[in-house]
Scaffold this active site. Sequence first.
Site, mmCIF file in Angstrom:
data_model
loop_
_atom_site.group_PDB
_atom_site.id
_atom_site.type_symbol
_atom_site.label_atom_id
_atom_site.label_comp_id
_atom_site.label_asym_id
_atom_site.label_seq_id
_atom_site.Cartn_x
_atom_site.Cartn_y
_atom_site.Cartn_z
ATOM 1 N N ILE A 129 9.398 -64.386 24.266
ATOM 2 C CA ILE A 129 8.403 -63.944 23.296
ATOM 3 C C ILE A 129 8.947 -62.721 22.563
ATOM 4 O O ILE A 129 9.317 -61.723 23.181
ATOM 5 C CB ILE A 129 7.071 -63.603 23.989
ATOM 6 C CG1 ILE A 129 6.494 -64.844 24.689
ATOM 7 C CG2 ILE A 129 6.072 -63.044 22.967
ATOM 8 C CD1 ILE A 129 6.180 -66.010 23.766
ATOM 9 N N LYS A 130 8.992 -62.820 21.236
ATOM 10 C CA LYS A 130 9.502 -61.717 20.426
ATOM 11 C C LYS A 130 8.374 -60.751 20.092
ATOM 12 O O LYS A 130 7.320 -61.154 19.601
ATOM 13 C CB LYS A 130 10.129 -62.241 19.132
ATOM 14 C CG LYS A 130 11.462 -62.911 19.322
ATOM 15 C CD LYS A 130 12.032 -63.419 18.009
ATOM 16 C CE LYS A 130 12.801 -62.356 17.277
ATOM 17 N NZ LYS A 130 13.564 -62.927 16.123
ATOM 18 N N VAL A 131 8.649 -59.479 20.352
ATOM 19 C CA VAL A 131 7.662 -58.423 20.116
ATOM 20 C C VAL A 131 8.317 -57.322 19.289
ATOM 21 O O VAL A 131 9.363 -56.796 19.680
ATOM 22 C CB VAL A 131 7.157 -57.835 21.446
ATOM 23 C CG1 VAL A 131 6.168 -56.701 21.199
ATOM 24 C CG2 VAL A 131 6.525 -58.921 22.315
#
Length: 330
Positions: A129-131
Amino acid sequence: MVNEKIGFSLWLDFIERDHLKKEFRRMIEEGVINGATSNPAIFAASIETSPAYTAQLDGLKNHSAKAKYEALAIEDIRTAAEALLPLYEADRDGYVSIEVDPFLCDDTEGTVEEGKRLHAAIGMPNVMIKVPATEAGYAAMRRLTAEGIDVNATLIFSPMQALKCLDAMEEGLKIAGAGGKRVRTVLSVFVSRFDRLLDEKLIEKGLEPGRVGIMNAAKIYNLVESRKNPDIRTLFASTGVKGDAYEADYYIKELMAPHSVNTAPLATIEAFVQHPDHRPRLPLKEGTIDTFFEKIEAAGIDMNAVCDKLLADGLEAFKEAFAKLLAHLE
């Protein structure tokens, strides 16, 4: 091409449905790539221009624009994850990243909720998951990693952002480890945008262009490696070349480094495959990096201001791309 001897991974910064069915799998089988990344701009370009999404969209007519986007993106990310799964199971990377809604960049709770929801909906273990690396993002990174979700911290421009990501990830990894979960994380350090912004001014000042992004990335790479955590790596992003100022694979070769990832557009990877060069360029000595930035400062360039501008511009660009995509899907 992937070089496991030095611990260098090459990921494809591109997702498009037709490409995933054939060419993507060939690149994996031939050892060209061992991972993939996406972002709102990539999905916008693919969904708005490719006819491969028409059939699925026809069945989503009564859904909201965001629900349509998520349905399309989830299917593509799951397809990529399935193709990469054998690499993941052999502990040879095999990750694919999906970014949370860019409008959540200042919302920790919203980021955590969406990150968990997307991860569960895709249902594959090799999804990151890219944050975005914002104040809200750091807290979200910590919580997601603590829950056993692999995280890709994105839009990193400054060493200070990197340090905050490292602290958040280490705290989360410690909690996950205590619960028997092994989590992998990467810090996506953006590179070429520095040079596109500053090259003209550097040339005017008689300084070498095309080096600020690399030297900044080298400094952050040293910070990451100083933590000696095998589960946290530097990922060099924004490594495509615009125009013909440099060779197409310039930012892959100049950032070749052990225990690192480079994610690049398709054309950049194709250029690298034609003339691969795996001689490590990093790490660089801190003294070399410091001397370089002393010259940059003497030229009247405030790197803190530059990093702030590039982060603001990056966040805005992803929001604009996402808003345009949602309007297209209405």
